[in-house]
Design an enzyme around this catalytic site. Sequence first.
Site, PDB file in Angstrom:
ATOM      1  N   GLU A 289       0.818  -1.209   0.000  1.00 66.04           N
ATOM      2  CA  GLU A 289       0.000   0.000   0.000  1.00 66.04           C
ATOM      3  C   GLU A 289       0.854   1.262   0.000  1.00 66.04           C
ATOM      4  O   GLU A 289       0.524   2.245  -0.659  1.00 66.04           O
ATOM      5  CB  GLU A 289      -0.964  -0.001   1.190  1.00 66.04           C
ATOM      6  CG  GLU A 289      -2.079  -1.034   1.091  1.00 66.04           C
ATOM      7  CD  GLU A 289      -2.978  -0.817  -0.126  1.00 66.04           C
ATOM      8  OE1 GLU A 289      -2.966   0.286  -0.708  1.00 66.04           O
ATOM      9  OE2 GLU A 289      -3.689  -1.769  -0.485  1.00 66.04           O
TER      10      GLU A 289
ATOM     11  N   CYS B  77     -13.926   0.988 -14.573  1.00 67.77           N
ATOM     12  CA  CYS B  77     -14.342   2.386 -14.401  1.00 67.77           C
ATOM     13  C   CYS B  77     -13.112   3.288 -14.473  1.00 67.77           C
ATOM     14  O   CYS B  77     -12.787   4.015 -13.550  1.00 67.77           O
ATOM     15  CB  CYS B  77     -15.067   2.548 -13.063  1.00 67.77           C
ATOM     16  SG  CYS B  77     -15.985   4.091 -12.891  1.00 67.77           S
TER      17      CYS B  77
ATOM     18  N   CYS C 199     -18.237   0.742 -19.562  1.00 71.90           N
ATOM     19  CA  CYS C 199     -19.537   0.678 -18.895  1.00 71.90           C
ATOM     20  C   CYS C 199     -20.344  -0.553 -19.310  1.00 71.90           C
ATOM     21  O   CYS C 199     -21.133  -1.086 -18.514  1.00 71.90           O
ATOM     22  CB  CYS C 199     -20.327   1.943 -19.195  1.00 71.90           C
ATOM     23  SG  CYS C 199     -19.529   3.461 -18.606  1.00 71.90           S
TER      24      CYS C 199
ATOM     25  N   CYS D 147     -19.612  -3.373 -16.948  1.00 69.27           N
ATOM     26  CA  CYS D 147     -19.457  -2.993 -15.531  1.00 69.27           C
ATOM     27  C   CYS D 147     -20.545  -3.662 -14.683  1.00 69.27           C
ATOM     28  O   CYS D 147     -21.738  -3.583 -15.000  1.00 69.27           O
ATOM     29  CB  CYS D 147     -19.551  -1.483 -15.364  1.00 69.27           C
ATOM     30  SG  CYS D 147     -19.392  -0.944 -13.634  1.00 69.27           S
TER      31      CYS D 147
ATOM     32  N   CYS E  75     -25.684   2.972 -12.090  1.00 68.33           N
ATOM     33  CA  CYS E  75     -24.788   4.120 -12.321  1.00 68.33           C
ATOM     34  C   CYS E  75     -25.553   5.306 -12.927  1.00 68.33           C
ATOM     35  O   CYS E  75     -25.992   5.265 -14.079  1.00 68.33           O
ATOM     36  CB  CYS E  75     -23.633   3.713 -13.238  1.00 68.33           C
ATOM     37  SG  CYS E  75     -22.419   5.046 -13.455  1.00 68.33           S
TER      38      CYS E  75
END
Length: 359
Positions: free
Chosen positions: A43, A196, A203, A206, A212
């Site tokens: 991270e 995305c 899309c 997705c 959305c």
Amino acid sequence: MCNQAADPEILLAWYDIHARDLPWRVPPGADLRADPYAVWLSEVMLQQTTVAAVRKYFLDFTDRWPTVSDLAAADDDAVMAAWAGLGYYARARNLLKCARVVARDLDGRFPDTEAGLRDLPGIGPYTAAAIAAIAFERPATVLDGNVERVMARIHAVEAPLPGAKETLRGLAAALTPAARPGDYAQAVMDLGATICTPRNPACGICPWRQPCRARDLGIAETLPRKTPKAAKPVRRGIVYFAQRSDGAVLLERRPDKGLLGGMLGLPGGPWAEGEIVAAPPLEADWQITAGAVRHTFTHFHLILDVAMAPVDEGIEALTGRFFTPEEAGPDDLPTVMRKAYQFAAGQHRPSKVPKTDIA
DNA sequence: GATCCGTGGAT
DNA sequence: TATCCAAGGAT
């Protein structure tokens, strides 16, 4: 018009099938505990940095320092050299600070709460939430660039960043599930990274296309909006490449604070707009190649002159010391210094200098 | 809140 | 070539 709310379980079902294979990741369904050290290290490396760039650094670090205690015991110079090229070098300094706190004060175990993690060097709101969720199954709200983009789109938030950040955080928090929070956090980020995306979002495939709102409005690709950034000024500077007949090159350790802090570099003067003023680190027959290296940092462009001179063995410099190629070479330097080093060394071996690096 | 802090890939 | 952008944090 009446959109159903986005469902975390639909995203988790997508993640079960499409989770990316990443070296620091425990695959969904593996029934294994993620190693907090691996989660933390990955991270921190991933802060403002792409997966592609991080991959080899992560494997190198975990190979050389398999535990947080191993890393805590490492030499500063070795860690900084291993981080060279990854950028944002304050991360490497804070990484070591954090590892030493965990090893010395916490018996080698990371805190298992967001608040406890947040107190450690180099761990901010995002990273604390990510480690808490992924390594300790805490229902923390992870808000990174991916989550901001996904939330802005499914809720059609048209207010620009960074002002809209807290609004987006609230929307993300409302959606965070109590079950599988670690997988959910990684699922949203995977979605942002692979479906995305900032441009040309996919899309059509997705898992959240139905709820959305931005897709309904045909504005998905325009979100999130952002306030324009200031133009980058051009700064100039010079570095000095003094090389002995045995190949050793004069390098100096840069101060911990500021640009390229804590890293080795070629000596030179400050970088500023306007005239270049910098005294050489020693007396020699300097040959200057004007504008030899160009490099762009986060907030300015740099045009760097490179001065070269052969020097006698035993010569004393005003700053730094001579490093043989075995002690420290271009691969141990931040990228702009690596470019300058290779440019100067490449005057004898032109094939070593990538064409795109040279003005 | 604004600024500083790297790098490399995509477009 | 120029711009944008990436699993942000510290001050």
